[in-house]
Design an enzyme around this catalytic site. Sequence first.
Site, short mmCIF file in Angstrom:
data_model
loop_
_atom_site.label_atom_id
_atom_site.label_comp_id
_atom_site.label_asym_id
_atom_site.label_seq_id
_atom_site.Cartn_x
_atom_site.Cartn_y
_atom_site.Cartn_z
CG HIS A 194 -2.22 -0.77 0.90
ND1 HIS A 194 -2.90 -1.45 1.88
CD2 HIS A 194 -2.89 -0.99 -0.25
CE1 HIS A 194 -3.95 -2.06 1.34
NE2 HIS A 194 -3.96 -1.79 0.06
CG HIS A 294 -6.66 -3.04 -8.49
ND1 HIS A 294 -7.30 -1.82 -8.47
CD2 HIS A 294 -6.41 -3.35 -7.21
CE1 HIS A 294 -7.41 -1.40 -7.23
NE2 HIS A 294 -6.89 -2.31 -6.43
#
Length: 392
Positions: A194, A294
């Site tokens: 992240h 994704h």
Amino acid sequence: MKSSTHRITSVEALHVGQFLYARIRTEAGLTGFGEAGSWGHIEAAKAALEKFGEYLVGKDANQIERHWNVMQRFSHFRGTAVNAAVSAIDIALWDLLGKRLQVPVWQLLGGAYRDKLRVYGHVYAETLDEVLADCRRLRAEGFTAIGHINPFLDEPEGDVYFRSFAGKVRDAKERVMAFREAVGPDVDLLIEMHRRLNPAEAIAIGQVLEPLTPMWLEDPLRPEFYTQMTTVGHAIRVPVATGERFSTPAEFHLQLAGGGVRYARTSVCVCGGITGAKKIAALAEAQNVDIAPHNPLSPISLAACMQVAASVPNFAIQEYPTGFENLVLKSGQNLLGSDLVKNHPVPKEGFITVPDAPGIGVELVDDVEHRRAPLHRPVSMRSTIDGAPLDQ
């Protein structure tokens, strides 16, 4: 020759819970569905979708590439919110074309390269014990890969963060070792960072994780640092995955040209829809890089991802999100947003079957706009101990 029955009569932007959909109708009575992936700026994406809708009404729905270029180039002011709107419209137009011709979209993209798609399960958890429990559950459910698995955990945004360099490296090593012990030697671990690290931290962590054989290290750095991401990729043996926040094929070209990245995380609902994702897959194929679409969104997004994944040779694995309902970082057992569609693919032994229904193969329920109130994500970030904002 153009036919009026293929002309667009309406374009609707539907903000349903945490999701933003495009619903496009034609004079032939067909309805196409798409999804926008910019949930952080969903209001801006909705405004862009509505503006593009004004352009599209009365136009030929079959001219997908032309519309894609007009929406991208009419002002050359783009970005994630705008391209999310382009993506939703593009997916809906492909859905319409498949329905008109009575074939799945993957057939229009060159036919099926494969019959089923490998998927990975999702983990959202604040504590290590919760992560390990989710890992064991997903393994028992038949998943052969587990992703969105973060050695720094999904801790509350209100918790102030601090770890020393050595502490970050130790945490990553010890927790990924625990992940590996929980799932055994043959389940792939897709480690999510992240964007939290700097290059030195990413290299050190990548090196200590190597003996634990993760399938990838995802987004160790912020996405705008193309050169540094390449440097990290060349410095470690754990494959680097990135690209989920790229909104154009050109960004993928910049990142892939230097090498170092082994998985291209195409966000079909951000990168220009099926048209954009197909272009990105070709760029990646030329670099011998696999795509891994994704998808932290609803089954409409998953269906669009599947059309591309089914039709290209360089597909690795598909994200299958369970959890994150109402933007809450908690794992679940059902596909995210599954109550908003009439049907959706269900994994069996870690794979989902490529659908053969016309269009993208998944339909929103008829009253979807009344199923959930719109959610709006406030602007906020977690802080480090010195008050600086922290990517998480």
